[in-house]
Design a protein around this motif. Structure first.
Motif, PDB file in Angstrom:
ATOM      1  N   LEU A  11      28.663  26.348  47.764  1.00  0.00           N
ATOM      2  CA  LEU A  11      28.278  27.718  48.092  1.00  0.00           C
ATOM      3  C   LEU A  11      29.502  28.518  48.530  1.00  0.00           C
ATOM      4  O   LEU A  11      29.635  29.691  48.175  1.00  0.00           O
ATOM      5  CB  LEU A  11      27.236  27.737  49.221  1.00  0.00           C
ATOM      6  CG  LEU A  11      25.803  27.599  48.787  1.00  0.00           C
ATOM      7  CD1 LEU A  11      24.901  27.498  50.029  1.00  0.00           C
ATOM      8  CD2 LEU A  11      25.335  28.734  47.953  1.00  0.00           C
ATOM      9  N   LEU A  12      30.328  27.896  49.315  1.00  0.00           N
ATOM     10  CA  LEU A  12      31.515  28.599  49.776  1.00  0.00           C
ATOM     11  C   LEU A  12      32.438  28.891  48.605  1.00  0.00           C
ATOM     12  O   LEU A  12      32.954  30.013  48.494  1.00  0.00           O
ATOM     13  CB  LEU A  12      32.220  27.733  50.828  1.00  0.00           C
ATOM     14  CG  LEU A  12      33.381  28.396  51.547  1.00  0.00           C
ATOM     15  CD1 LEU A  12      32.959  29.605  52.326  1.00  0.00           C
ATOM     16  CD2 LEU A  12      34.032  27.389  52.461  1.00  0.00           C
ATOM     17  N   LEU A  13      32.617  27.929  47.750  1.00  0.00           N
ATOM     18  CA  LEU A  13      33.457  28.158  46.574  1.00  0.00           C
ATOM     19  C   LEU A  13      32.816  29.175  45.659  1.00  0.00           C
ATOM     20  O   LEU A  13      33.500  30.040  45.100  1.00  0.00           O
ATOM     21  CB  LEU A  13      33.686  26.846  45.809  1.00  0.00           C
ATOM     22  CG  LEU A  13      34.748  25.946  46.392  1.00  0.00           C
ATOM     23  CD1 LEU A  13      34.773  24.625  45.622  1.00  0.00           C
ATOM     24  CD2 LEU A  13      36.108  26.567  46.329  1.00  0.00           C
ATOM     25  N   GLY A  14      31.548  29.113  45.497  1.00  0.00           N
ATOM     26  CA  GLY A  14      30.843  30.088  44.654  1.00  0.00           C
ATOM     27  C   GLY A  14      30.948  31.476  45.252  1.00  0.00           C
ATOM     28  O   GLY A  14      31.131  32.468  44.548  1.00  0.00           O
ATOM     29  N   SER A  15      30.832  31.579  46.600  1.00  0.00           N
ATOM     30  CA  SER A  15      30.924  32.879  47.263  1.00  0.00           C
ATOM     31  C   SER A  15      32.338  33.430  47.112  1.00  0.00           C
ATOM     32  O   SER A  15      32.540  34.628  46.845  1.00  0.00           O
ATOM     33  CB  SER A  15      30.602  32.773  48.749  1.00  0.00           C
ATOM     34  OG  SER A  15      29.260  32.476  48.945  1.00  0.00           O
ATOM     35  N   LEU A  16      33.314  32.539  47.282  1.00  0.00           N
ATOM     36  CA  LEU A  16      34.699  32.996  47.115  1.00  0.00           C
ATOM     37  C   LEU A  16      34.965  33.398  45.664  1.00  0.00           C
ATOM     38  O   LEU A  16      35.643  34.406  45.411  1.00  0.00           O
ATOM     39  CB  LEU A  16      35.663  31.877  47.533  1.00  0.00           C
ATOM     40  CG  LEU A  16      35.882  31.704  49.025  1.00  0.00           C
ATOM     41  CD1 LEU A  16      36.747  30.496  49.296  1.00  0.00           C
ATOM     42  CD2 LEU A  16      36.538  32.917  49.626  1.00  0.00           C
ATOM     43  N   GLY A  17      34.446  32.635  44.768  1.00  0.00           N
ATOM     44  CA  GLY A  17      34.633  32.970  43.337  1.00  0.00           C
ATOM     45  C   GLY A  17      33.966  34.293  43.011  1.00  0.00           C
ATOM     46  O   GLY A  17      34.489  35.128  42.287  1.00  0.00           O
ATOM     47  N   LEU A  18      32.721  34.434  43.555  1.00  0.00           N
ATOM     48  CA  LEU A  18      31.987  35.674  43.315  1.00  0.00           C
ATOM     49  C   LEU A  18      32.700  36.840  43.976  1.00  0.00           C
ATOM     50  O   LEU A  18      32.806  37.935  43.382  1.00  0.00           O
ATOM     51  CB  LEU A  18      30.551  35.519  43.845  1.00  0.00           C
ATOM     52  CG  LEU A  18      29.597  36.641  43.471  1.00  0.00           C
ATOM     53  CD1 LEU A  18      29.433  36.755  41.967  1.00  0.00           C
ATOM     54  CD2 LEU A  18      28.254  36.400  44.122  1.00  0.00           C
ATOM     55  N   GLY A  20      35.924  37.066  44.537  1.00  0.00           N
ATOM     56  CA  GLY A  20      37.118  37.324  43.719  1.00  0.00           C
ATOM     57  C   GLY A  20      36.751  38.074  42.440  1.00  0.00           C
ATOM     58  O   GLY A  20      37.450  38.990  42.001  1.00  0.00           O
ATOM     59  N   TYR A  21      35.640  37.627  41.836  1.00  0.00           N
ATOM     60  CA  TYR A  21      35.185  38.269  40.607  1.00  0.00           C
ATOM     61  C   TYR A  21      34.810  39.720  40.882  1.00  0.00           C
ATOM     62  O   TYR A  21      35.174  40.632  40.125  1.00  0.00           O
ATOM     63  CB  TYR A  21      34.005  37.478  40.020  1.00  0.00           C
ATOM     64  CG  TYR A  21      33.434  38.077  38.771  1.00  0.00           C
ATOM     65  CD1 TYR A  21      34.111  37.983  37.573  1.00  0.00           C
ATOM     66  CD2 TYR A  21      32.202  38.734  38.798  1.00  0.00           C
ATOM     67  CE1 TYR A  21      33.582  38.558  36.416  1.00  0.00           C
ATOM     68  CE2 TYR A  21      31.675  39.296  37.656  1.00  0.00           C
ATOM     69  CZ  TYR A  21      32.368  39.223  36.460  1.00  0.00           C
ATOM     70  OH  TYR A  21      31.861  39.788  35.316  1.00  0.00           O
ATOM     71  N   ILE A  22      34.101  39.985  41.977  1.00  0.00           N
ATOM     72  CA  ILE A  22      33.712  41.355  42.335  1.00  0.00           C
ATOM     73  C   ILE A  22      34.972  42.162  42.644  1.00  0.00           C
ATOM     74  O   ILE A  22      35.089  43.316  42.219  1.00  0.00           O
ATOM     75  CB  ILE A  22      32.732  41.331  43.539  1.00  0.00           C
ATOM     76  CG1 ILE A  22      31.381  40.766  43.097  1.00  0.00           C
ATOM     77  CG2 ILE A  22      32.550  42.722  44.112  1.00  0.00           C
ATOM     78  CD1 ILE A  22      30.414  40.544  44.248  1.00  0.00           C
ATOM     79  N   ARG A  26      36.056  45.388  40.661  1.00  0.00           N
ATOM     80  CA  ARG A  26      36.257  46.666  41.334  1.00  0.00           C
ATOM     81  C   ARG A  26      37.652  47.217  41.003  1.00  0.00           C
ATOM     82  O   ARG A  26      37.802  48.430  40.765  1.00  0.00           O
ATOM     83  CB  ARG A  26      36.102  46.475  42.832  1.00  0.00           C
ATOM     84  CG  ARG A  26      36.051  47.815  43.530  1.00  0.00           C
ATOM     85  CD  ARG A  26      35.740  47.675  44.970  1.00  0.00           C
ATOM     86  NE  ARG A  26      34.313  47.802  45.114  1.00  0.00           N
ATOM     87  CZ  ARG A  26      33.637  47.511  46.174  1.00  0.00           C
ATOM     88  NH1 ARG A  26      34.259  47.000  47.207  1.00  0.00           N
ATOM     89  NH2 ARG A  26      32.357  47.683  46.251  1.00  0.00           N
ATOM     90  N   LYS A  27      38.656  46.351  40.984  1.00  0.00           N
ATOM     91  CA  LYS A  27      40.003  46.773  40.611  1.00  0.00           C
ATOM     92  C   LYS A  27      40.021  47.324  39.190  1.00  0.00           C
ATOM     93  O   LYS A  27      40.612  48.369  38.922  1.00  0.00           O
ATOM     94  CB  LYS A  27      40.944  45.562  40.722  1.00  0.00           C
ATOM     95  CG  LYS A  27      42.119  45.736  41.570  1.00  0.00           C
ATOM     96  CD  LYS A  27      42.887  44.410  41.489  1.00  0.00           C
ATOM     97  CE  LYS A  27      44.141  44.460  42.243  1.00  0.00           C
ATOM     98  NZ  LYS A  27      44.894  43.251  42.130  1.00  0.00           N
ATOM     99  N   GLU A  28      39.361  46.622  38.333  1.00  0.00           N
ATOM    100  CA  GLU A  28      39.278  47.033  36.919  1.00  0.00           C
ATOM    101  C   GLU A  28      38.531  48.358  36.815  1.00  0.00           C
ATOM    102  O   GLU A  28      38.915  49.230  36.040  1.00  0.00           O
ATOM    103  CB  GLU A  28      38.571  45.927  36.114  1.00  0.00           C
ATOM    104  CG  GLU A  28      38.604  46.104  34.629  1.00  0.00           C
ATOM    105  CD  GLU A  28      39.997  45.910  34.040  1.00  0.00           C
ATOM    106  OE1 GLU A  28      40.281  46.589  33.030  1.00  0.00           O
ATOM    107  OE2 GLU A  28      40.823  45.140  34.558  1.00  0.00           O
ATOM    108  N   GLU A  29      37.470  48.496  37.612  1.00  0.00           N
ATOM    109  CA  GLU A  29      36.697  49.727  37.584  1.00  0.00           C
ATOM    110  C   GLU A  29      37.552  50.896  38.070  1.00  0.00           C
ATOM    111  O   GLU A  29      37.530  51.983  37.470  1.00  0.00           O
ATOM    112  CB  GLU A  29      35.449  49.575  38.463  1.00  0.00           C
ATOM    113  CG  GLU A  29      34.557  50.794  38.447  1.00  0.00           C
ATOM    114  CD  GLU A  29      33.389  50.656  39.424  1.00  0.00           C
ATOM    115  OE1 GLU A  29      32.740  51.686  39.610  1.00  0.00           O
ATOM    116  OE2 GLU A  29      33.150  49.582  39.977  1.00  0.00           O
ATOM    117  N   LEU A  30      38.316  50.705  39.133  1.00  0.00           N
ATOM    118  CA  LEU A  30      39.197  51.777  39.636  1.00  0.00           C
ATOM    119  C   LEU A  30      40.265  52.133  38.587  1.00  0.00           C
ATOM    120  O   LEU A  30      40.569  53.306  38.376  1.00  0.00           O
ATOM    121  CB  LEU A  30      39.865  51.345  40.942  1.00  0.00           C
ATOM    122  CG  LEU A  30      39.003  51.368  42.198  1.00  0.00           C
ATOM    123  CD1 LEU A  30      39.760  50.789  43.384  1.00  0.00           C
ATOM    124  CD2 LEU A  30      38.551  52.781  42.523  1.00  0.00           C
TER     125      LEU A  30
END
Length: 187
Positions: A11-18, A20-22, A26-30
């Protein structure tokens, strides 16, 4: 418990991955928003420049039409002026021809006058010479006077040896005037 730790790690790795992905999204969106904003501004500037160009094209087109009309009017004016110029050129040629003819006639008249003046001067000189010769001959006593009686009235008249007093007496008696005497002497 191992499962829970594993689950918690996943869960922690998934949360960190998620997360990072978000964050990446967001960087890509900006980045895409900035790019879209830049493209939007670029599009507006291009549209404004295009409007200015179109305005210039319309103004240039109307100016071109006016210029073409003026050129046509000027062509008509030039054609009229060329006709007037041709007429004036024809008049000038005629006047030049008349002037040349008059100049030639004047030169011919001057030549004739010069020739006539020369002939007149020659004849005048000849006549003056003849007059001088005739005056000289008239002043000289004729050789015939040597053989004429000196006491005859006609002899005195011809030879010029008469007395002034006797001549005055002889003229009224004979009715001869001075002109006749002079004519007889010069003859």
């Amino acid at each position: 418990m191992r499962c829970q730790v594993l689950l918690l790690a996943v869960l922690l790795l998934g949360s960190l991955g998620l997360a990072g992905y978000i964050h990446n999204n967001r960087k890509e969106e900006l980045k895409l928003a900035k790019h879209a904003s830049f493209q939007n501004v670029k599009h507006r500037v291009t549209r404004d420049v295009l409007k200015e160009y179109l305005t210039h094209v319309v103004e240039s087109s109307s100016l071109l039409d006016k210029t073409k009309k003026q050129i046509e009017e000027l062509k008509v004016d030039v054609a009229g002026v060329e006709q007037v110029a041709k007429a004036k050129k024809a008049e000038e040629d005629a006047c030049s021809g008349d002037l040349k003819r008059i100049t030639d006639e004047g030169a011919a008249i001057d030549t004739d006058k010069t020739n006539t003046d020369g002939e007149f001067q020659k004849k005048k000189a000849d006549l003056q010479e003849q007059i001088a010769t005739l005056k000289k001959e008239a002043e000289q006593q004729s050789k015939v006077c040597n053989y004429i009686k000196k006491d005859s009235i006609d002899g005195q008249k011809l030879c010029g040896t008469e007395n002034k007093g006797e001549m005055k007496k002889a003229e009224p008696e004979e009715g001869v005037n001075k002109e006749n005497t002079y004519v007889e002497r010069s003859a």
